[in-house]
Every structure is written in C-alpha cells, then in structure tokens.
Enzyme design. Structure first.
Site, PDB file in Angstrom:
ATOM      1  N   SER A 106      11.013 -39.548 -15.845  1.00 15.05           N
ATOM      2  CA  SER A 106      12.179 -38.416 -15.896  1.00 15.05           C
ATOM      3  C   SER A 106      13.281 -39.672 -15.769  1.00 15.05           C
ATOM      4  O   SER A 106      15.030 -39.055 -15.103  1.00 15.05           O
ATOM      5  CB  SER A 106      11.938 -37.993 -14.523  1.00 15.05           C
ATOM      6  N   HIS A 127       9.000 -32.993 -19.491  1.00 15.93           N
ATOM      7  CA  HIS A 127       9.406 -33.451 -17.591  1.00 15.93           C
ATOM      8  C   HIS A 127       8.729 -32.011 -16.861  1.00 15.93           C
ATOM      9  O   HIS A 127       9.727 -31.127 -17.132  1.00 15.93           O
ATOM     10  CB  HIS A 127      11.059 -33.636 -17.941  1.00 15.93           C
ATOM     11  N   GLU A 139      11.496 -29.836 -18.937  1.00 17.82           N
ATOM     12  CA  GLU A 139      11.931 -30.062 -20.204  1.00 17.82           C
ATOM     13  C   GLU A 139      11.176 -30.563 -21.225  1.00 17.82           C
ATOM     14  O   GLU A 139      10.582 -31.958 -21.250  1.00 17.82           O
ATOM     15  CB  GLU A 139      12.826 -31.121 -19.353  1.00 17.82           C
ATOM     16  N   ASN A 177      18.116 -33.777 -14.141  1.00 12.30           N
ATOM     17  CA  ASN A 177      18.348 -35.026 -13.559  1.00 12.30           C
ATOM     18  C   ASN A 177      19.955 -35.277 -13.459  1.00 12.30           C
ATOM     19  O   ASN A 177      20.828 -35.539 -13.003  1.00 12.30           O
ATOM     20  CB  ASN A 177      17.372 -35.649 -14.095  1.00 12.30           C
TER      21      ASN A 177
HETATM   22  N1  CAA Z   1       2.209 -27.989  -3.768  1.00 11.53           N
HETATM   23  C1  CAA Z   1       2.323 -27.458  -4.324  1.00 11.53           C
HETATM   24  N2  CAA Z   1       2.401 -25.559  -3.746  1.00 11.53           N
HETATM   25  C2  CAA Z   1       3.698 -25.835  -3.151  1.00 11.53           C
HETATM   26  C3  CAA Z   1       4.657 -26.653  -2.417  1.00 11.53           C
HETATM   27  C4  CAA Z   1       4.274 -28.576  -3.231  1.00 11.53           C
HETATM   28  N3  CAA Z   1       4.010 -29.240  -2.991  1.00 11.53           N
HETATM   29  N4  CAA Z   1       5.410 -26.646  -1.962  1.00 11.53           N
HETATM   30  C5  CAA Z   1       5.574 -25.015  -1.829  1.00 11.53           C
HETATM   31  N5  CAA Z   1       4.650 -25.074  -2.477  1.00 11.53           N
HETATM   32  C6  CAA Z   1       4.172 -23.391  -3.075  1.00 11.53           C
HETATM   33  C7  CAA Z   1       3.431 -21.880  -0.965  1.00 11.53           C
HETATM   34  O1  CAA Z   1       2.207 -23.161  -1.652  1.00 11.53           O
HETATM   35  C8  CAA Z   1       4.455 -21.613  -1.696  1.00 11.53           C
HETATM   36  O2  CAA Z   1       3.468 -20.686  -2.954  1.00 11.53           O
HETATM   37  P1  CAA Z   1       3.550 -18.736  -2.663  1.00 11.53           P
HETATM   38  O3  CAA Z   1       4.889 -18.473  -2.770  1.00 11.53           O
HETATM   39  O4  CAA Z   1       2.554 -18.974  -4.064  1.00 11.53           O
HETATM   40  O5  CAA Z   1       2.666 -19.029  -1.263  1.00 11.53           O
HETATM   41  C9  CAA Z   1       5.764 -22.107  -2.483  1.00 11.53           C
HETATM   42  O6  CAA Z   1       5.662 -22.755  -2.931  1.00 11.53           O
HETATM   43  C10 CAA Z   1       7.216 -21.273  -1.398  1.00 11.53           C
HETATM   44  O7  CAA Z   1       6.592 -22.770  -0.665  1.00 11.53           O
HETATM   45  P2  CAA Z   1       7.411 -22.733   0.920  1.00 11.53           P
HETATM   46  O8  CAA Z   1       7.561 -20.835   1.763  1.00 11.53           O
HETATM   47  O9  CAA Z   1       6.305 -23.176   2.320  1.00 11.53           O
HETATM   48  O10 CAA Z   1       8.746 -22.927   1.190  1.00 11.53           O
HETATM   49  P3  CAA Z   1       9.935 -22.563   0.567  1.00 11.53           P
HETATM   50  O11 CAA Z   1      10.559 -21.347   0.306  1.00 11.53           O
HETATM   51  O12 CAA Z   1      11.026 -23.517   0.905  1.00 11.53           O
HETATM   52  O13 CAA Z   1       9.713 -22.890  -0.919  1.00 11.53           O
HETATM   53  C11 CAA Z   1      10.340 -24.850  -2.523  1.00 11.53           C
HETATM   54  C12 CAA Z   1       9.553 -25.020  -1.002  1.00 11.53           C
HETATM   55  C13 CAA Z   1       9.460 -24.148  -3.644  1.00 11.53           C
HETATM   56  C14 CAA Z   1       9.843 -26.346  -2.908  1.00 11.53           C
HETATM   57  C15 CAA Z   1      12.066 -25.026  -2.743  1.00 11.53           C
HETATM   58  O14 CAA Z   1      12.137 -25.528  -1.429  1.00 11.53           O
HETATM   59  C16 CAA Z   1      12.793 -25.570  -3.604  1.00 11.53           C
HETATM   60  O15 CAA Z   1      12.734 -25.110  -4.441  1.00 11.53           O
HETATM   61  N6  CAA Z   1      12.710 -25.948  -3.473  1.00 11.53           N
HETATM   62  C17 CAA Z   1      14.484 -27.056  -5.012  1.00 11.53           C
HETATM   63  C18 CAA Z   1      12.529 -28.574  -5.281  1.00 11.53           C
HETATM   64  C19 CAA Z   1      13.698 -29.562  -6.369  1.00 11.53           C
HETATM   65  O16 CAA Z   1      14.956 -29.336  -6.193  1.00 11.53           O
HETATM   66  N7  CAA Z   1      12.852 -30.071  -7.467  1.00 11.53           N
HETATM   67  C20 CAA Z   1      13.036 -30.455  -7.586  1.00 11.53           C
HETATM   68  C21 CAA Z   1      13.145 -31.773  -8.044  1.00 11.53           C
HETATM   69  S1  CAA Z   1      13.786 -33.102  -9.066  1.00 11.53           S
HETATM   70  C22 CAA Z   1      11.680 -33.465  -9.840  1.00 11.53           C
HETATM   71  O17 CAA Z   1      11.706 -33.069  -9.352  1.00 11.53           O
HETATM   72  C23 CAA Z   1      12.605 -33.962 -10.927  1.00 11.53           C
HETATM   73  C24 CAA Z   1      12.325 -35.463 -11.054  1.00 11.53           C
HETATM   74  O18 CAA Z   1      12.951 -36.137 -12.222  1.00 11.53           O
HETATM   75  C25 CAA Z   1      13.030 -36.437 -10.466  1.00 11.53           C
END
Ligand code: CAA
Length: 511
Positions: A106, A127, A139, A177
C-alpha cells in the site's frame, strides 16, 4: 491482510497456497481464517459445509517451493522494500516462468519491486482494502514495465472474485490511499491542535459526513504503523506537508499503540468507548427550547423545520426574541447577518445563546459586532437536512455557553459536536481538501471520474465518490470553502485547483 486475501480467493472457488514464515505465524493465519469465516456462519451468511469447503481450499505451508504450480502469487509481507525484494527473489526462483507475481503493497513503489526481479513484465500491484473480505475494490497497478496481458489476467481474476478492479499507474498511494490519507492525517493534526476532540471529529464525519467510520476509528482499523508508512511514502512523492505524518501518530506508533491489533490506538479497545453520544442523549432530555430565527432564506427555513419537528417554539419577530433560549442568525450573506444579529443581541434576554451561521471569515468578527461576544457561538449544519450541528466557541465565548448551545441542539434532535472558531468547522475543513485533491487527480489525468469515485465508494465505503460529491455539494461552495481554508492557513494545497475554478467559471458540473 494475507489471511483476508486468502479468504477472498478461497471463497471465489480458487485453490490457495498460503505461505507463512514459521509455524506460529501459520497458526495465527489459520485462526484469522477460522474467525472470519466463523463470523459469516454465525450471521447466517455461510453454511458450515461451505465454511469447511473454503478452509479446505487453503493449504498452509512454510515452504516457498510449494508455490511452484501457482498461476498467481500475491505477496502481503510487511512494508519494507528489502524484505519484499528478498521475497520476490525467492518467488522468482520457485514460480513457473509464466506465473504473475503481485504485491499487495500500500505504500511502496511496484516498479521498485519489479526491477529487482528477473521478470519485471509479470509484476503487478493488487491492492486490497481492509477488511479484505468486505471491501469490494481492488486497485490493480501496472508499472511501465508490466505487460498488458498480466494486468488483464489479474483484473479478470479480481472480477471473478466479485470485486471491482480499478487499473491505474504506479504512483504513491494509488487512488484511494492518496485521497484518504491526507484527510486522515489532517484529522490527527486537528486533534493534536485542540481544534476538536477525537469523539467529536469521529462523530462529525459519520453523522455529518455520512462516512461508515470516523477517521480515528478507521486509522485504528488500518493500523497506525501502516498509516505512518503510507503517509511517509506519499510524502516522499508529493512533498506536500499535509502528508507529513502528524507527530501524534508517530508518538502512538513509537509507544506501540498501533490500533485494534494491539488493543489500543486512538481508542482503548479494552474499555467501552461511549462518551459523546451518552452526553448528547442525556442532554436531549430537557424541556423544549424556544428558538428565535433572524434572517430569511433556505437555511432559516431548514432551522424552522427542524424546530417544528422537535416540537420547539420558533419566534421570528424581533419584538418576541426576549424569552428565547437560542437566537440563530440565518441570513444568506454575512453582511446582512452581522446587522441582524447585532439588532437581535439587543432584543434577546441576558441568558440567550446567540448563534452565527453566516460567517464568511471567522465567527469572532460577527461576535464582536454584537457587543456581547461572550454569548456568541458559531453554528454550522454541514447538511441542513441532516442531524449534525457543529458548534464553534470563539476565544471570547464565555465558559458554559457552548455547553448550553450543545444542550439546546440536542433537545432539537440534533447531534452536537464542538470545535474552535476556524474555517470549515470540522466536516467542511476535512472534506473539501479531500475533494480538492480528487479534482487535482482528475485534472492530472491519473484516473478518470468513474475510477476515482469507485475507489472511495468500494474501497472505503463512502456513500458517494468525491467527483459526484463535488457536483452534489456545489463547485461554487467547494471553491468558497477552499478559499476560506487557504486564506486562513496559506497552505498552497488548499487553494482550489484550476479544474474547479474553471468549471465554476463555465457554470458546468464536473460530470
Ligand atoms: N473481517 C471480515 N468481515 C468483516 C469484518 C472483518 N474484519 N468486519 C466486518 N465484517 C463483515 C461483517 O461480517 C458483515 O458481513 P455481512 O453483511 O455479510 O453480515 C459486514 O462486514 C458488515 O459488518 P458490520 O455490520 O459488523 O459493521 P459495519 O456495518 O459497521 O461495517 C465496515 C463495517 C465494513 C468495516 C464499515 O465500517 C466500513 O466500510 N468501514 C470503512 C473501511 C475502510 O475505509 N477500509 C479501507 C481502509 S484503507 C485500506 O485498507 C488500504 C490500505 O492500504 C491501508
């Protein structure tokens, strides 16, 4: 991340070989796979049989040689170029000549990794986003050395996994990112400068900005060490000081407080973090406030409507302001607002809170013009139809007045957050620089509008992408907020980019 990617591939029906450095690490990887698929079983999203099949498709090993038959290998080791190069040298040795080797980096340059191998034309970036099983974006990064067929094969495979590939060139931070981390770092700087609290910034961006997570919750999910690595890599390319990792982030990393994975980062995961919303809920229980509104226009109408919904009495004649708990100036322009609020300040009772909505500079200027600045706060509704109320206290606001304003806002059914008197309050100060960066990326031709919007909606769960957001919020508003932020900070990157000013002059949306 490696376990998450293995799960995605196995769920897509592919046979996976997972390589780890030793038996302990393999056990942890197996644990991640079992927990993540187990969660899906508990939620009724997966049957136990299907879980068994998925786990059965993943062979775990500590031997690189076991990768000999793979068509594609995805590396997800820690973000150190020397380590990645060592891994790729080994992959080069054991993998078939036609195998595509991918890095899930990343922050590092895919080209730097590719040139260290004997097959740079078969090296791509793939990514994934956290949590990998959930986020739909991947990506796919092509360097100037990558052969088109390798990119096409990986993009096809990503589609077959039910994910959306966005193919871009090798620039630090790629699309998502690059846009996300300037915003995350700015949130950390906002906290560090005392502009607003952690909870208020997170609440502002979820309730007012519509994001699935606030910046501090998200940084804790990503891992603060990763955040610093990504910021360092982007800074090395951009030389934009907004990408220079905030000292607070570095301090947390040095202290070993890396976020969820270590149990503590910005939040402490051993304790329940309630705080702001509890205060807001208890504050919401008092008697309905009497609200005076001075000024006419859409904002005045929106405030009157939310008072009606909350069952609060609204007074809009100067003669009846005396018994109001809150007097809101909601004029369409700051000049008119200044005159109206000054007149209202004479008519309002001594206990009334006076709120400025139309500041074109700082709230303090309007506050001084009232002759009773101790009673004045700034009030901003980033989305007048939404429920977030940002309340800014100036240096002249008396102690307790912002608390009273927040209590009144809560009794009107709003979620109050507090900040200091700075341009953009919280939401606009964080979202418009990010939107400006997206417009800059579009203007530079690195990615098209669809790819940029897909990156943020599918990679980071934003309800709409930045290019669509700019058109929705209004390019003229974006330019006005950015000019105010630029005037306040003189930060070159906050000046509206030419693409925005050009579209405003032409009266045309970006799409
Ligand atoms: N692993 C696997 N599945 C997960 C999980 C995890 N850590 N966390 C949540 N889930 C799943 C749940 O099981 C649920 O699945 P179903 O719909 O099939 O039942 C679904 O995701 C939704 O979970 P929740 O209802 O518990 O939680 P939520 O509605 O609050 O969603 C989230 C959680 C999907 C993480 C949401 O908050 C979100 O989209 N957050 C933003 C995350 C983000 O920005 N990610 C990118 C970060 S940058 C990056 O990663 C790049 C890098 O290089 C650093």
């Amino acid at each position: 991340m490696g376990a998450g990617i293995a799960e995605v591939l196995a769920r897509g029906g592919l046979s996976v070989v997972g390589v780890e450095v030793n038996e302990d690490a393999l056990e942890r990887g197996r644990g991640h796979l079992e927990t993540s698929t187990g969660r899906a079983v508990k939620r009724g999203r997966l049957t136990e049989d299907a879980q068994r099949e998925i786990l059965g498709r993943v062979a775990l090993t500590t031997e690189f040689a076991d990768l000999g038959d793979c068509d594609l290998v995805i590396e997800a080791v820690p973000e150190r170029l020397d380590l990645k190069r060592t891994v790729f040298a080994e992959l080069d040795r054991v993998c078939r000549d036609d195998a595509v080797l991918a890095t899930n980096t990343s922050s590092l340059s895919v080209t730097d990794i590719a040139v260290g191998t004997g097959r740079p034309s078969k090296i791509v970036g793939v990514h994934f986003f956290n949590p990998a099983p959930v986020m739909k974006l991947v990506e796919v990064i092509a360097t100037v050395l990558t052969e088109p067929d390798a990119v096409a094969r990986v993009a096809e495979l990503v589609k077959g996994l039910g994910k959306t590939p966005v193919t871009v060139g090798d620039r630090a931070g790629f699309v998502a990112n690059r846009l996300l981390f300037g915003y995350l770092n700015q949130a950390a700087s906002m906290l560090e400068s005392g502009h607003a609290t952690r909870d208020d910034i997170d609440t502002a961006m979820t309730v007012g900005g519509g994001l699935p997570m606030g910046p501090f919750t998200l940084m804790d999910l990503i891992g603060l060490d990763t955040c610093v690595e990504v910021l360092d890599a982007i800074y090395a390319e951009s030389r934009d000081r907004r990408h220079a990792a905030s000292p607070l982030l570095r301090e947390l990393v040095t202290a070993g407080l890396l976020g969820r994975k270590t149990g503590r980062g910005f939040y402490d995961y051993d304790r329940s973090a309630a705080g702001a919303s509890e205060t807001a809920e208890s504050a919401a229980d008092g008697p309905k406030p009497v609200v005076g509104i001075v000024g006419v226009g859409p904002l005045a109408d929106a405030i009157a409507a939310l008072c009606d919904r909350a069952g609060a009495e609204v007074r809009d004649s100067a003669a009846r302001l005396a018994g109001c708990d809150l007097v809101v100036e909601a004029a369409e322009d700051a000049e008119a607002g200044r005159a109206l609020l000054s007149a209202a300040a004479q008519a309002a009772g001594p206990d009334a809170v006076l709120a400025v909505t139309s500041a074109d500079g700082q709230v303090i200027e309007q506050a001084m013009a009232t002759g009773r600045p101790a009673d004045v706060v700034g009030l901003h509704l980033p989305d007048p139809a939404g429920t977030l109320a940002e309340i800014a206290a100036t240096v002249a606001t008396a102690p307790g007045v912002a608390d009273r304003a927040a209590g009144i806002a809560a009794r009107l059914g709003l979620t109050p957050v507090r900040c200091r008197d700075r341009a953009g309050f919280i939401v606009d100060a964080l979202r418009f620089p990010y939107l400006n960066d997206a417009a800059a990326m579009l203007g530079a031709g690195y990615a098209d509008a669809d790819s940029i919007d897909a990156a943020m909606t599918l990679g980071c769960g934003y309800p709409t992408g930045p290019i669509a957001d700019l058109d929705r919020l209004g390019l003229d508003r974006a330019v006005a907020v950015l000019r105010a932020l630029h005037a306040e900070t003189r930060e070159p990157a906050l000046a509206p980019v030419p693409l925005l000013t050009e579209h405003v002059a032409a009266g045309r949306p970006l799409r």
